[in-house]
Scaffold this motif. Structure first.
Motif, PDB file in Angstrom:
ATOM      1  N   TYR A 159       0.839  -1.124  -0.086  1.00  0.00           N
ATOM      2  CA  TYR A 159       0.009  -0.002  -0.084  1.00  0.00           C
ATOM      3  C   TYR A 159       0.913   1.234  -0.055  1.00  0.00           C
ATOM      4  O   TYR A 159       1.915   1.294   0.424  1.00  0.00           O
ATOM      5  N   SER A 160       0.180   2.320  -0.641  1.00  0.00           N
ATOM      6  CA  SER A 160       0.985   3.499  -0.854  1.00  0.00           C
ATOM      7  C   SER A 160       0.204   4.885  -0.030  1.00  0.00           C
ATOM      8  O   SER A 160      -1.146   4.589   0.317  1.00  0.00           O
ATOM      9  N   LEU A 161       0.981   5.550   0.843  1.00  0.00           N
ATOM     10  CA  LEU A 161       0.286   6.564   1.333  1.00  0.00           C
ATOM     11  C   LEU A 161       0.230   8.046   0.801  1.00  0.00           C
ATOM     12  O   LEU A 161      -0.009   9.111   1.460  1.00  0.00           O
ATOM     13  N   ASP A 162       1.061   7.993  -0.502  1.00  0.00           N
ATOM     14  CA  ASP A 162       1.151   9.174  -1.315  1.00  0.00           C
ATOM     15  C   ASP A 162       0.682   9.188  -2.550  1.00  0.00           C
ATOM     16  O   ASP A 162       1.131   9.478  -3.679  1.00  0.00           O
ATOM     17  N   SER A 163      -0.814   8.379  -2.728  1.00  0.00           N
ATOM     18  CA  SER A 163      -1.401   8.396  -3.883  1.00  0.00           C
ATOM     19  C   SER A 163      -0.644   7.602  -5.004  1.00  0.00           C
ATOM     20  O   SER A 163      -1.035   7.850  -6.188  1.00  0.00           O
ATOM     21  N   GLY A 164       0.151   6.574  -4.434  1.00  0.00           N
ATOM     22  CA  GLY A 164       0.516   5.661  -5.468  1.00  0.00           C
ATOM     23  C   GLY A 164       1.882   5.969  -5.884  1.00  0.00           C
ATOM     24  O   GLY A 164       2.483   5.362  -7.116  1.00  0.00           O
ATOM     25  N   ASN A 165       2.528   7.087  -5.412  1.00  0.00           N
ATOM     26  CA  ASN A 165       3.839   7.582  -5.837  1.00  0.00           C
ATOM     27  C   ASN A 165       5.052   6.558  -5.593  1.00  0.00           C
ATOM     28  O   ASN A 165       5.900   6.697  -6.340  1.00  0.00           O
ATOM     29  N   SER A 166       5.000   5.729  -4.405  1.00  0.00           N
ATOM     30  CA  SER A 166       5.511   5.070  -3.797  1.00  0.00           C
ATOM     31  C   SER A 166       4.991   4.041  -2.920  1.00  0.00           C
ATOM     32  O   SER A 166       3.967   4.296  -2.243  1.00  0.00           O
TER      33      SER A 166
ATOM     34  N   GLU B   7      -3.637   7.208   9.872  1.00  0.00           N
ATOM     35  CA  GLU B   7      -4.550   7.897   9.253  1.00  0.00           C
ATOM     36  C   GLU B   7      -4.211   8.659   8.017  1.00  0.00           C
ATOM     37  O   GLU B   7      -3.032   9.445   7.769  1.00  0.00           O
ATOM     38  N   SER B   8      -4.842   8.476   6.965  1.00  0.00           N
ATOM     39  CA  SER B   8      -4.389   9.037   5.516  1.00  0.00           C
ATOM     40  C   SER B   8      -5.482   8.949   4.750  1.00  0.00           C
ATOM     41  O   SER B   8      -6.289   8.078   4.631  1.00  0.00           O
ATOM     42  N   SER B   9      -5.786  10.390   3.744  1.00  0.00           N
ATOM     43  CA  SER B   9      -6.783  10.194   2.944  1.00  0.00           C
ATOM     44  C   SER B   9      -6.040   9.988   1.461  1.00  0.00           C
ATOM     45  O   SER B   9      -6.804   9.925   0.437  1.00  0.00           O
ATOM     46  N   THR B  10      -4.851   9.569   1.193  1.00  0.00           N
ATOM     47  CA  THR B  10      -4.329   9.288   0.069  1.00  0.00           C
ATOM     48  C   THR B  10      -3.751   7.911  -0.180  1.00  0.00           C
ATOM     49  O   THR B  10      -2.594   7.751  -0.432  1.00  0.00           O
ATOM     50  N   VAL B  11      -4.553   6.940   0.117  1.00  0.00           N
ATOM     51  CA  VAL B  11      -4.128   5.581   0.356  1.00  0.00           C
ATOM     52  C   VAL B  11      -4.473   5.010  -0.912  1.00  0.00           C
ATOM     53  O   VAL B  11      -5.567   5.074  -1.377  1.00  0.00           O
ATOM     54  N   ARG B  12      -3.500   4.016  -1.653  1.00  0.00           N
ATOM     55  CA  ARG B  12      -3.881   3.256  -2.608  1.00  0.00           C
ATOM     56  C   ARG B  12      -3.189   1.812  -2.563  1.00  0.00           C
ATOM     57  O   ARG B  12      -2.228   1.947  -1.720  1.00  0.00           O
ATOM     58  N   ILE B  13      -3.663   0.671  -2.891  1.00  0.00           N
ATOM     59  CA  ILE B  13      -2.889  -0.534  -3.014  1.00  0.00           C
ATOM     60  C   ILE B  13      -2.773  -1.070  -4.512  1.00  0.00           C
ATOM     61  O   ILE B  13      -3.210  -0.948  -5.355  1.00  0.00           O
TER      62      ILE B  13
ATOM     63  N   ASN C  14      12.279  -1.489   2.483  1.00  0.00           N
ATOM     64  CA  ASN C  14      11.882  -2.512   1.773  1.00  0.00           C
ATOM     65  C   ASN C  14      10.462  -3.025   2.055  1.00  0.00           C
ATOM     66  O   ASN C  14      10.108  -3.150   3.350  1.00  0.00           O
ATOM     67  N   PRO C  15       9.684  -2.792   0.864  1.00  0.00           N
ATOM     68  CA  PRO C  15       9.995  -2.665  -0.383  1.00  0.00           C
ATOM     69  C   PRO C  15      10.395  -1.279  -0.687  1.00  0.00           C
ATOM     70  O   PRO C  15      10.389  -0.448   0.255  1.00  0.00           O
ATOM     71  N   PHE C  16      10.903  -1.106  -1.894  1.00  0.00           N
ATOM     72  CA  PHE C  16      11.601   0.106  -2.247  1.00  0.00           C
ATOM     73  C   PHE C  16      11.553   0.288  -3.684  1.00  0.00           C
ATOM     74  O   PHE C  16      11.133  -0.562  -4.391  1.00  0.00           O
ATOM     75  N   ASN C  17      11.625   1.744  -4.110  1.00  0.00           N
ATOM     76  CA  ASN C  17      11.707   2.181  -5.441  1.00  0.00           C
ATOM     77  C   ASN C  17      12.108   3.479  -5.640  1.00  0.00           C
ATOM     78  O   ASN C  17      11.436   4.429  -4.966  1.00  0.00           O
ATOM     79  N   PRO C  18      13.256   3.762  -6.408  1.00  0.00           N
ATOM     80  CA  PRO C  18      14.029   2.626  -6.862  1.00  0.00           C
ATOM     81  C   PRO C  18      15.226   2.335  -5.862  1.00  0.00           C
ATOM     82  O   PRO C  18      16.153   1.425  -6.582  1.00  0.00           O
TER      83      PRO C  18
ATOM     84  N   ALA D 146      26.692 -14.312   3.160  1.00  0.00           N
ATOM     85  CA  ALA D 146      25.213 -14.474   3.604  1.00  0.00           C
ATOM     86  C   ALA D 146      24.241 -13.835   2.486  1.00  0.00           C
ATOM     87  O   ALA D 146      24.689 -12.915   1.817  1.00  0.00           O
ATOM     88  N   SER D 147      23.060 -14.036   2.519  1.00  0.00           N
ATOM     89  CA  SER D 147      22.066 -13.711   1.450  1.00  0.00           C
ATOM     90  C   SER D 147      20.668 -13.371   2.314  1.00  0.00           C
ATOM     91  O   SER D 147      20.331 -13.770   3.294  1.00  0.00           O
ATOM     92  N   ARG D 148      20.032 -12.088   1.546  1.00  0.00           N
ATOM     93  CA  ARG D 148      18.717 -11.953   1.870  1.00  0.00           C
ATOM     94  C   ARG D 148      18.058 -11.636   0.519  1.00  0.00           C
ATOM     95  O   ARG D 148      18.719 -11.556  -0.255  1.00  0.00           O
ATOM     96  N   ARG D 149      16.917 -11.385   0.781  1.00  0.00           N
ATOM     97  CA  ARG D 149      15.940 -11.051  -0.357  1.00  0.00           C
ATOM     98  C   ARG D 149      15.199  -9.686   0.065  1.00  0.00           C
ATOM     99  O   ARG D 149      15.104  -9.304   1.084  1.00  0.00           O
ATOM    100  N   MET D 150      15.025  -9.038  -1.009  1.00  0.00           N
ATOM    101  CA  MET D 150      14.379  -7.782  -1.132  1.00  0.00           C
ATOM    102  C   MET D 150      13.395  -7.530  -2.266  1.00  0.00           C
ATOM    103  O   MET D 150      13.463  -8.370  -3.012  1.00  0.00           O
ATOM    104  N   LEU D 151      12.578  -6.397  -2.007  1.00  0.00           N
ATOM    105  CA  LEU D 151      11.123  -6.582  -2.953  1.00  0.00           C
ATOM    106  C   LEU D 151      11.395  -5.019  -3.790  1.00  0.00           C
ATOM    107  O   LEU D 151      11.105  -3.998  -2.869  1.00  0.00           O
ATOM    108  N   ILE D 152      11.372  -4.818  -5.020  1.00  0.00           N
ATOM    109  CA  ILE D 152      11.057  -3.837  -5.493  1.00  0.00           C
ATOM    110  C   ILE D 152       9.457  -3.633  -6.029  1.00  0.00           C
ATOM    111  O   ILE D 152       8.952  -4.626  -6.392  1.00  0.00           O
ATOM    112  N   ILE D 153       8.823  -2.712  -5.721  1.00  0.00           N
ATOM    113  CA  ILE D 153       7.290  -2.414  -6.379  1.00  0.00           C
ATOM    114  C   ILE D 153       7.253  -1.084  -6.743  1.00  0.00           C
ATOM    115  O   ILE D 153       7.694  -0.187  -6.179  1.00  0.00           O
ATOM    116  N   LYS D 154       6.974  -0.972  -7.941  1.00  0.00           N
ATOM    117  CA  LYS D 154       6.905   0.389  -8.742  1.00  0.00           C
ATOM    118  C   LYS D 154       5.459   0.499  -9.159  1.00  0.00           C
ATOM    119  O   LYS D 154       4.579  -0.034  -9.101  1.00  0.00           O
TER     120      LYS D 154
END
Length: 634
Positions: free
Chosen positions: A241-248, A271-277, A548-552, A626-634
């Motif tokens: 989910y995003s709290l800035d109208s889908g910008n991140s 509390e936010s009025s600019t949520v998107r999923i 994490n998640p991140f963009n970019p 050592a290794s880990r995983r991360m997630l990019i969501i654009k």
């Protein structure tokens, strides 16, 4: 000289030459250029293999049964009895066959295969196929092919018939026939059955978010269903989910969850009025399929503790002397509530009722008062979940005045270290103070989340200085700064928000001492004790990247027990190499802050931005890995 039952064929010059005067009688013989005599013929004898010395006769040879038994030997050159069969005439030539006469040459059609089956998925057409036509009879086979449909193309090529589908029909099953026809074959025509199956074009991969899709209001802490439609190939889904109208999209809901078309989400305490999923589809192995969708417009997340809304209003109001009041009346409703909540207007024949954020009270405006209404009576408001009774003020003219603040702050500070953030505040005075709530955000303008689920008890009424402390243990050591504000609540439920302060990270602070009995709620008695000395690093470690998640872009923190050359290799979910980040030779220590952690800008080794999905990062520090995983969501 007499010659009988002989074949004179393909000799030099003339087949028969008489060098001295005399007479040669040739009877019942096959002479290439012909020769007068009884029973002579000049047709091709049809040897089986003269080029290989095989002068036996074919079954259609004209020499079969064309000889004579008069003055002829009773066996052939191989000792076989002639004539064969008995009672027939012998064959012309040196070899006797078992046929009394030549067979009539009749071709026969043989097919392979005897049927054709075509199948493809639109818009593709099926591949070309071949039918092999051979002659299983005698003589030369001459054939042609015809079909009874317009969607086949036939090409005659030697002993083959090439068959292809020439047009894209609509999806379905089609049947036709091909006829192999010969004017001299004994079994003409031969029918080839043709079946064509064209399967519909598979639907394009897709995933479509249905709800929330914009305009909804979801309450914090409630369980709400996220709903989507999808193609069958989508086996797993990732939600953020995003709290800035889908910008991140930096807040993950679930990673690679089984795709059921819906997900029960516990709405976070924000509390936010600019949520998107956003939703991302993956295959069964978690590999992104390149399909995603997000809410078309913003929706809101609001606090969960709003009061019920009224359905009807009933009751009577009168002045104390029994006369009808004139003008507006203001009443105080002693009920706990949240600023900003609105009670709906009742029917038009009653008065308006609304919440006054300046005073924290509910107000009823009476435009036209009816006789018989009395101040001091009980006004009953019927709600969907029950009834709420509000007693009217006996002196309404005094209820609209200024309302003094229940709490006067004289100090408010925050000290932020790796083990948490210590909040301290002092009150100069308190008037009907029930207690405090602490709110936190990583941005000055929010959104803010409540840090204590239970109220920190206030002093009620007090004129002397009171000191309070609260330890926020849910801090992230990789976040540079936090913002806080205090909200006090009086006994009537009115809330007052105080100024915002910020707490930058102090990496030298590591330990807080707390009163184990009082914990973090209420007055913390023991003082805050900073540890200036850094805790020694005992082991190598690779930590989770942040954000994490991140963009970019993101930072990868780690710590070293001893000095080593450092590099981090990045791979996608398919195991394909993406990029390598070289940090060079590093001394033992902690590399968690942004100016020390390894930075990745989300680009591959060709300086191209990578797509959304799961990526793996591997730290190599000397012999440690050592290794880990991360997630990019654009």
């Amino acid at each position: 000289m007499n010659i009988i039952n002989s074949i004179l064929w393909d000799n030099d010059l003339a087949e028969v030459r008489v060098q001295k005067s005399g007479q040669v009688d040739i009877l019942y013989s096959c002479v290439k250029q012909g020769y007068d005599g009884q029973g002579n013929i000049s047709s091709d004898p049809l040897f089986i293999g003269p080029e290989n010395g095989n002068y036996h006769l074919q079954n259609t040879s004209p020499c079969l049964g064309a000889g004579t038994s008069d003055n002829a030997p009773s066996t052939d050159i191989e000792g076989n009895i002639r004539p064969n069969p008995a009672g027939s005439n012998p064959d012309i030539g040196a070899y006797e066959s078992d046929l009394a006469r030549p067979q009539i040459p009749i071709p026969e059609i043989s097919l392979s295969p005897e049927s054709l089956f075509f199948k493809s998925t639109l818009p593709d057409l099926p591949d070309e196929q071949e039918i092999f036509i051979t002659n299983s009879g005698i003589g030369e086979l001459i054939w042609r092919a015809e079909d009874n449909v317009d969607w086949l193309t036939l090409v005659h090529a030697g002993d083959e018939l090439k068959v292809s589908v020439n047009q894209a029909l609509s999806a379905g099953t089609y049947n036709g026939t091909i006829s192999i026809i010969s004017d001299n074959a004994s079994n003409s025509p031969q029918i080839v059955l043709v079946e064509l199956i064209l399967e519909p074009e598979p639907p394009a991969l897709f995933i479509t978010l249905i709800s929330p899709n914009g305009g909804e209001e979801w309450i914090t802490g409630s369980a709400r269903e996220i709903i989507w439609e999808y193609a069958d190939e989508v086996k797993l889904v990732t939600l953020a989910y995003s709290l800035d109208s889908g910008n991140s999209y930096l807040d993950l809901i679930v990673l690679n969850s089984a795709n059921t078309g819906s997900y029960q989400w516990q709405v976070p305490d924000i509390e936010s009025s600019t949520v998107r999923i956003k939703i991302i589809g993956s295959d069964a192995l978690g590999l992104p399929l390149g399909v995603e969708d997000q809410s078309d417009a913003d929706f809101a997340i609001a606090k969960e503790d709003r009061p019920p809304r009224p359905k009807t209003i009933s009751g009577i109001i009168k002045a104390q002397d029994g006369s009808t009041p004139k003008g507006d009346m203001e009443i105080r409703a002693y009920i706990k509530d949240r600023p900003g909540d609105i009670i709906e207007y009742p029917p038009a024949d009653f008065s308006k009722i609304f919440y006054d954020p300046n005073t924290g009270w509910y107000k009823i405006e009476l435009d036209a008062l009816q006789e018989g209404w009395t101040a001091g009576e009980v006004l009953r408001i019927e709600f969907t979940g029950g009834a709420l009774e509000i007693e009217l003020d006996d002196n309404p003219s005094q209820s609209g005045g200024e309302h003094t603040l229940p709490v006067e702050l004289s100090e408010f500070s925050a000290l932020y270290g790796r083990d948490g953030c210590l909040i301290k505040w002092e009150t100069q005075s308190e008037d009907g103070n029930a207690g405090f709530f602490i709110y936190r955000s990583t941005r000055k303008h929010g959104p803010y989340i409540k840090m204590n689920s239970k109220i920190i008890p206030g002093a009620g009424n007090a004129d002397e200085v009171r000191e309070y402390k609260f330890l926020d243990e849910k801090t992230d050591p990789y976040v540079k700064i936090y913002f806080y504000y205090i909200e006090d609540v009086d006994f009537s439920g009115k809330r007052t928000k105080h100024e915002i302060i910020h707490a930058p990270l102090n990496p030298d602070i590591s330990i807080f001492n707390l009163d184990p009995e009082n914990g973090i709620l209420g007055n913390i008695k023991k003082e805050f004790v900073p540890m200036v000395k850094e805790i020694p690093v005992l082991t190598n470690a690779l930590f989770q990247n942040y954000p994490n998640p991140f963009n970019p872009e993101t930072w990868i923190p780690y710590q070293l027990a001893k000095s080593a050359n450092i590099k981090i290799s990045i791979y996608d979910a398919r195991g394909q190499f993406v990029h390598v980040l070289q940090a060079g030779y590093q001394n033992a220590g902690i590399y968690t802050a942004k100016d020390k952690a390894i930075y990745w800008d989300g680009k591959n080794s060709s300086s191209e931005q990578v797509g959304s999905g799961v990526y793996f990062y591997i730290l190599q520090a000397g012999k440690f890995s050592a290794s880990r995983r991360m997630l990019i969501i654009k």
